[in-house]
Design a protein around this motif. Structure first.
Motif, PDB file in Angstrom:
ATOM      1  N   ASP A  18       0.831  -1.203   0.000  1.00 36.75           N
ATOM      2  CA  ASP A  18       0.000   0.000   0.000  1.00 36.75           C
ATOM      3  C   ASP A  18       0.868   1.256   0.000  1.00 36.75           C
ATOM      4  O   ASP A  18       2.070   1.201   0.239  1.00 36.75           O
ATOM      5  CB  ASP A  18      -0.903   0.032   1.247  1.00 36.75           C
ATOM      6  CG  ASP A  18      -1.827  -1.164   1.315  1.00 36.75           C
ATOM      7  OD1 ASP A  18      -2.328  -1.569   0.260  1.00 36.75           O
ATOM      8  OD2 ASP A  18      -2.038  -1.684   2.431  1.00 36.75           O
ATOM      9  N   HIS A  19       0.207   2.365  -0.255  1.00 37.92           N
ATOM     10  CA  HIS A  19       0.855   3.670  -0.045  1.00 37.92           C
ATOM     11  C   HIS A  19       0.906   3.898   1.462  1.00 37.92           C
ATOM     12  O   HIS A  19      -0.121   3.884   2.134  1.00 37.92           O
ATOM     13  CB  HIS A  19       0.056   4.771  -0.734  1.00 37.92           C
ATOM     14  CG  HIS A  19       0.754   6.100  -0.737  1.00 37.92           C
ATOM     15  ND1 HIS A  19       0.776   6.932  -1.830  1.00 37.92           N
ATOM     16  CD2 HIS A  19       1.467   6.747   0.215  1.00 37.92           C
ATOM     17  CE1 HIS A  19       1.459   8.032  -1.554  1.00 37.92           C
ATOM     18  NE2 HIS A  19       1.885   7.941  -0.313  1.00 37.92           N
ATOM     19  N   GLN A  47       5.189   2.800  -2.417  1.00 39.74           N
ATOM     20  CA  GLN A  47       5.001   4.242  -2.335  1.00 39.74           C
ATOM     21  C   GLN A  47       4.869   4.654  -0.863  1.00 39.74           C
ATOM     22  O   GLN A  47       4.213   3.986  -0.074  1.00 39.74           O
ATOM     23  CB  GLN A  47       3.750   4.667  -3.106  1.00 39.74           C
ATOM     24  CG  GLN A  47       3.867   4.510  -4.616  1.00 39.74           C
ATOM     25  CD  GLN A  47       2.648   5.045  -5.330  1.00 39.74           C
ATOM     26  OE1 GLN A  47       1.532   4.928  -4.845  1.00 39.74           O
ATOM     27  NE2 GLN A  47       2.855   5.638  -6.498  1.00 39.74           N
ATOM     28  N   THR A  49       5.060   8.316   1.990  1.00 38.29           N
ATOM     29  CA  THR A  49       5.179   9.741   2.274  1.00 38.29           C
ATOM     30  C   THR A  49       5.750   9.895   3.676  1.00 38.29           C
ATOM     31  O   THR A  49       5.230   9.301   4.622  1.00 38.29           O
ATOM     32  CB  THR A  49       3.812  10.448   2.203  1.00 38.29           C
ATOM     33  OG1 THR A  49       3.248  10.255   0.909  1.00 38.29           O
ATOM     34  CG2 THR A  49       3.946  11.934   2.495  1.00 38.29           C
ATOM     35  N   HIS A  66      -2.963  13.873   4.865  1.00 39.36           N
ATOM     36  CA  HIS A  66      -2.561  12.762   3.993  1.00 39.36           C
ATOM     37  C   HIS A  66      -3.403  11.489   4.143  1.00 39.36           C
ATOM     38  O   HIS A  66      -3.169  10.540   3.387  1.00 39.36           O
ATOM     39  CB  HIS A  66      -1.096  12.396   4.274  1.00 39.36           C
ATOM     40  CG  HIS A  66      -0.130  13.504   4.029  1.00 39.36           C
ATOM     41  ND1 HIS A  66       0.309  13.857   2.766  1.00 39.36           N
ATOM     42  CD2 HIS A  66       0.494  14.363   4.881  1.00 39.36           C
ATOM     43  CE1 HIS A  66       1.156  14.867   2.856  1.00 39.36           C
ATOM     44  NE2 HIS A  66       1.288  15.205   4.126  1.00 39.36           N
ATOM     45  N   ASP A  68      -6.333  10.516   3.313  1.00 36.57           N
ATOM     46  CA  ASP A  68      -7.191  10.050   2.222  1.00 36.57           C
ATOM     47  C   ASP A  68      -6.413   9.332   1.129  1.00 36.57           C
ATOM     48  O   ASP A  68      -7.012   8.701   0.247  1.00 36.57           O
ATOM     49  CB  ASP A  68      -7.951  11.235   1.618  1.00 36.57           C
ATOM     50  CG  ASP A  68      -7.029  12.337   1.123  1.00 36.57           C
ATOM     51  OD1 ASP A  68      -5.894  12.445   1.639  1.00 36.57           O
ATOM     52  OD2 ASP A  68      -7.435  13.087   0.212  1.00 36.57           O
ATOM     53  N   LYS A  69      -5.065   9.380   1.191  1.00 34.67           N
ATOM     54  CA  LYS A  69      -4.249   8.742   0.156  1.00 34.67           C
ATOM     55  C   LYS A  69      -3.663   7.405   0.608  1.00 34.67           C
ATOM     56  O   LYS A  69      -3.013   6.721  -0.196  1.00 34.67           O
ATOM     57  CB  LYS A  69      -3.091   9.674  -0.232  1.00 34.67           C
ATOM     58  CG  LYS A  69      -3.515  11.073  -0.637  1.00 34.67           C
ATOM     59  CD  LYS A  69      -2.303  11.973  -0.822  1.00 34.67           C
ATOM     60  CE  LYS A  69      -2.723  13.407  -1.095  1.00 34.67           C
ATOM     61  NZ  LYS A  69      -1.549  14.315  -1.193  1.00 34.67           N
ATOM     62  N   VAL A  70      -3.846   7.033   1.859  1.00 35.78           N
ATOM     63  CA  VAL A  70      -3.134   5.873   2.405  1.00 35.78           C
ATOM     64  C   VAL A  70      -4.092   4.916   3.103  1.00 35.78           C
ATOM     65  O   VAL A  70      -5.219   5.276   3.470  1.00 35.78           O
ATOM     66  CB  VAL A  70      -2.045   6.322   3.405  1.00 35.78           C
ATOM     67  CG1 VAL A  70      -1.049   7.251   2.741  1.00 35.78           C
ATOM     68  CG2 VAL A  70      -2.666   6.996   4.623  1.00 35.78           C
TER      69      VAL A  70
END
Length: 568
Positions: A18-19, A47, A49, A66, A68-70
């Motif tokens: 996953d991110h 990926q 962050t 952040h 909502d992206k992970v």
């Protein structure tokens, strides 16, 4: 309870597809752990962050930005003591993995059954209360009873009932007995929670936990091992662990060092190959990259032993150099530029003369690293360089964090050297401040603790608006004070410095007494109670339990309340 000690199966294999959002506290152990995780992610094309978070408010902001992206969030040395579900309110599909060396952990995180996972080294056991002693099905009923005005027993009434005193209750004997048991359970729970949260301390370094993950994935190498060694060294030199625990961890690292660093007889030496060796490291800061004279004058151990801020102490230092047979002209030039005979014999000469001048603990076991013919660094050198980059006052916290993270790679030797030069300036500024404190008698002993203020307008004050450097100054000043007042060994030391003159705020840091070998402290509990008593405008946002921020105008009454609290 979701506690992970199988880091490969239950942690890494779950997040690597996953991110991943990685939130990191800005200290050396955290950066080393982050660098190890980065290396693994890059190998798997995962990926990610990375965000630097210094406190609870920044943690919440970074997650909100952040989330909502992970699907997976990794917290490195941050958040373990906060109620994460209540604070972050994550969606059900988000899993939070906590790799935190700070203890005690928040029990709501430990006993969370779904979204929060505590990542431990394999075989490590958490020292936590039993679930039934903290959480009970009748607890909600008890709270409902309180809201409806239901009367509970006083402590005296409970004692009387336990010893056989009989009372008639309108609710009947069954209800009376049930309420009595709930009250006893609540009292026991409060006692257990008080004992559990009484002291703050550190467990296994996060960098060691993630290095063992790399080892179990068969992806470990000398660079990752060096990061783990640097993180472990930070725990020792920043007094997060005691000497016994450090030696134990060193023994655990030794097989990895031997496995990855075969002798030159067994392998062909390559120019770009890193070699790690065990060394007896001197307690002289950066002496390989400085002058012997400056290192002796600015290192905490030798400066306090000789009391270099006094004429007699400086004379003793010169006698020490003469006893070793080192000419002063050699000692005042860079170590690498000294004549070969002095440079090669320096270590044996200092061992010979140290005991004569009371330097009984001049060395400790550590490691050094070198790539080919490039510079040789000890773990302490790497620690000081990285710390200086993290707390570079000329850069913002985020910029300094990223620069320090880059400097952990040996491909960026120039950044490591730049960090060493900054560390020299910081070390010299710390020693100068210590001398000023001693000469002007600004250190105050209140009875239960010792404290001092860094005054506004002090030269190089910019270095002490950051927590790591302020704590380092506090440890240095404590040792200097002890060198003149032996009884001060039994007292913790508290230091305050301005952090934002426009807002009128200051940073307060505490370091435990020298005789506290277990490295456990009560600062957070004591600081919180003193601030509550005085209604001081204080912010306990930092993840470091020994550091907080407050208004300078409230500082006087805060220390008065802390004195009264600690005297009881």
């Amino acid at each position: 309870m979701v506690v992970i000690d199988r880091v490969k199966e239950d942690f890494y294999q779950r997040i690597s597809s996953d991110h991943v959002l990685v939130l990191v506290y800005p200290d050396v152990d955290s950066l080393c752990a982050c660098k190890i995780l980065q290396t693994l992610f890059k190998a798997d094309n995962t990926q990610y962050t990375v965000v630097c978070v210094s406190g609870i408010s920044q943690l919440k902001t970074a997650f909100t930005t952040h989330h909502d992206k992970v699907r997976s969030v990794v917290l490195i040395n941050c958040g373990g003591g906060a109620k994460l579900i209540e604070l972050l309110q994550p969606e059900e599909h988000i899993c939070i993995f906590v790799v935190d060396s700070v203890r005690p952990l928040e029990l709501d995180n430990v006993y969370n059954k779904g979204q929060v996972h505590i990542v431990l080294r394999e075989g490590e056991v958490l020292e936590i209360p039993d679930f039934d002693d903290i959480y009970d099905s009748d607890q909600q009923a008890e709270e409902d009873g309180e809201e409806e005005g239901e009367e509970f027993f006083s402590d005296e009434e409970v004692e009387d009932s336990v010893t056989g005193g009989k009372r008639r209750r309108r609710e009947g004997e069954a209800s009376y007995e049930a309420r009595r048991k709930r009250h006893l359970w609540r009292r026991k729970r409060e006692e257990i929670l008080y004992k559990y949260s009484e002291f703050n301390y550190h467990s296994t370094a996060a960098s060691l936990v993630l290095y063992e993950l790399a080892w179990r994935l068969t992806r470990d190498n000398n660079e990752l091992l060096w990061l783990a060694i640097t993180g472990l060294t930070e725990q020792l030199l920043h007094e997060k662990t005691d000497r016994e625990m450090y030696v134990t961890e060193m023994h655990r690292m030794q097989p990895h060092v031997l496995r990855l660093n075969r002798s030159e007889e067994e392998t062909v030496s390559a120019i770009n190959t890193m070699k790690i060796n065990f060394v007896e490291e001197l307690r002289l800061d950066l002496y390989r990259h400085w002058t012997i004279y400056d290192s002796l004058c600015n290192s905490c151990y030798t400066a306090c032993k000789f009391k270099v801020w006094s004429l007699k102490g400086h004379k003793n230092l010169l006698e020490f150099l003469a006893d070793m047979g080192l000419p002063l002209v050699q000692c005042k030039q860079r170590f690498s530029a000294m004549d070969v005979q002095f440079r090669e014999n320096f270590r044996s000469w200092i061992d010979r003369s140290a005991a004569k001048f009371g330097l009984d603990n001049m060395a400790y076991g550590s490691f050094s690293a070198q790539i080919g013919y490039k510079i040789k660094l000890s773990a302490a050198d790497m620690l000081l360089s990285t710390t200086a980059l993290i707390e570079n006052p000329e850069k913002s916290t985020e910029e300094a964090f990223l620069q320090a993270l880059d400097a952990l790679s040996w491909s960026n030797v120039t950044k490591i050297l730049a960090g060493i030069e900054t560390a020299k300036l910081q070390q010299a500024a710390i020693k100068t401040h210590v001398r000023n404190f001693i000469d002007t008698h600004q250190v105050v002993c209140t009875g239960p603790f010792v404290y001092a203020y860094v005054e506004e307008g002090t030269p190089n004050m910019k270095y002490f608006s950051r927590p790591l450097t302020l704590c380092k100054l506090a440890r240095f000043l404590r040792e200097a004070w002890i060198s003149s007042n032996k009884r001060a060994r039994d007292y913790p030391f508290i230091l305050s410095a301005p952090v934002d003159l426009e807002k009128g705020t200051c940073l307060v840091a505490g370091v435990p007494c020298q005789t506290e070998e277990t490295r456990r402290s009560e600062f957070r509990k004591a600081f919180t109670q003193a601030a509550d008593r005085t209604q001081a405008n204080a912010s306990f946002d930092c993840f470091d339990n020994c550091v907080f921020e407050m208004q300078m105008e409230d500082r006087g009454k805060f220390f008065d309340a802390l004195t009264a609290l600690c005297t009881v």
